[in-house]
Design a protein around this motif. Structure first.
Motif, short mmCIF file in Angstrom:
data_model
loop_
_atom_site.label_atom_id
_atom_site.label_comp_id
_atom_site.label_asym_id
_atom_site.label_seq_id
_atom_site.Cartn_x
_atom_site.Cartn_y
_atom_site.Cartn_z
N UNK A 1 1.27 -0.92 0.24
CA UNK A 1 0.07 0.19 -0.38
C UNK A 1 1.15 1.34 -0.09
N UNK A 2 2.08 1.46 0.27
CA UNK A 2 2.89 2.11 0.60
C UNK A 2 3.02 2.37 1.91
N UNK A 3 4.45 2.89 2.20
CA UNK A 3 4.57 3.32 3.71
C UNK A 3 4.13 4.93 3.95
N UNK A 4 3.59 5.43 3.63
CA UNK A 4 3.38 6.84 4.31
C UNK A 4 1.89 6.82 3.70
N UNK A 5 1.43 6.31 4.03
CA UNK A 5 -0.25 5.84 3.85
C UNK A 5 -0.74 6.15 4.94
N UNK A 6 -2.05 7.22 4.66
CA UNK A 6 -3.45 7.34 5.91
C UNK A 6 -3.86 6.00 6.34
N UNK A 7 -4.42 5.70 7.27
CA UNK A 7 -5.34 5.01 7.34
C UNK A 7 -7.16 5.21 6.51
N UNK A 8 -7.27 6.47 5.85
CA UNK A 8 -8.63 6.52 4.44
C UNK A 8 -7.90 5.78 3.57
N UNK A 9 -6.66 6.52 3.45
CA UNK A 9 -6.39 5.78 1.76
C UNK A 9 -6.14 4.64 2.22
N UNK A 10 -5.47 4.03 2.75
CA UNK A 10 -5.26 2.14 3.29
C UNK A 10 -7.16 1.54 2.42
N UNK A 11 -7.85 2.32 3.44
CA UNK A 11 -9.87 2.03 3.41
C UNK A 11 -9.23 2.08 2.14
N UNK A 12 -9.71 3.02 1.28
CA UNK A 12 -9.78 3.57 0.14
C UNK A 12 -9.42 2.00 -1.45
N UNK A 13 -8.40 2.31 -0.48
CA UNK A 13 -7.41 1.39 -1.98
C UNK A 13 -8.21 0.25 -1.69
#
Length: 179
Positions: A69-81
């Motif tokens: 997912x990428x190391x600097x991703x926010x929880x919201x970005x992770x959920x969206x991905x």
């Protein structure tokens, strides 16, 4: 892996994964005429073993999923991905789309690595369940196991195709948004 499972502490994963399996084992032993003590012992042992094994497997996947997912991703970005890999329209945000593509490719590679073994294991378990039911037991409950094994075989056959199609969708969506 669902986002919620990725945030659960390791100590909580063991009972979360083990208790349902242990309870099912205990009920099964009791229904087969076993004593309460043997049902509890087998349920506790199987639940502990299953919980530890699943926790070990999930803990091995957590850093790999974060890396995909990428190391600097926010929880919201992770959920969206994670949501974008499974269903729905192609996300407009290029960062979410890129993370979703990386996650889908990671899942596809993971399935490729497991595919050969699991396409041997699930049919063998299916055949063993059917054979033991026909030979020793006329109870209807193994039909549930047969359904589970058939769905796991179907999952192993269909999920890579679904992931490849979703990766293509996400990639085309990024090409359309660039031009």
């Amino acid at each position: 892996m669902r986002e919620r499972l990725g945030r659960i502490p390791t100590w909580a994963l063991v009972p979360l994964m083990g208790v349902p399996v242990g309870a099912a084992m205990g009920i099964s032993v009791t229904k087969d005429g076993g004593s309460t003590g043997s049902a509890m012992l087998s349920g506790i042992l199987l639940g502990l073993f299953f919980g530890l094994a699943m926790t070990f497997a999930l803990n091995r996947q957590r850093p790999l999923v974060r890396q995909a997912l990428g190391t600097n991703t926010s929880p919201a970005l992770r959920r969206a991905a994670i949501r974008a890999v499974r269903w729905g329209p192609v996300p407009a945000d290029p960062e979410v789309r890129a993370a979703a593509i990386r996650l889908a490719e990671y899942q596809l590679n993971l399935l490729r690595g497991q595919r050969r073994v699991l396409l041997i294991v699930w049919p063998l378990l299916l055949a063993a369940t059917i054979a033991s039911t026909l030979a020793y037991d006329n109870a209807p409950w193994p039909i549930a196991l047969v359904a589970i094994y058939l769905s796991l075989i179907g999952y192993q056959l269909l999920r890579p195709k679904i992931l490849r199609a979703r990766i293509e969708e996400l990639t085309k969506g990024s090409d359309e948004n660039v031009s």
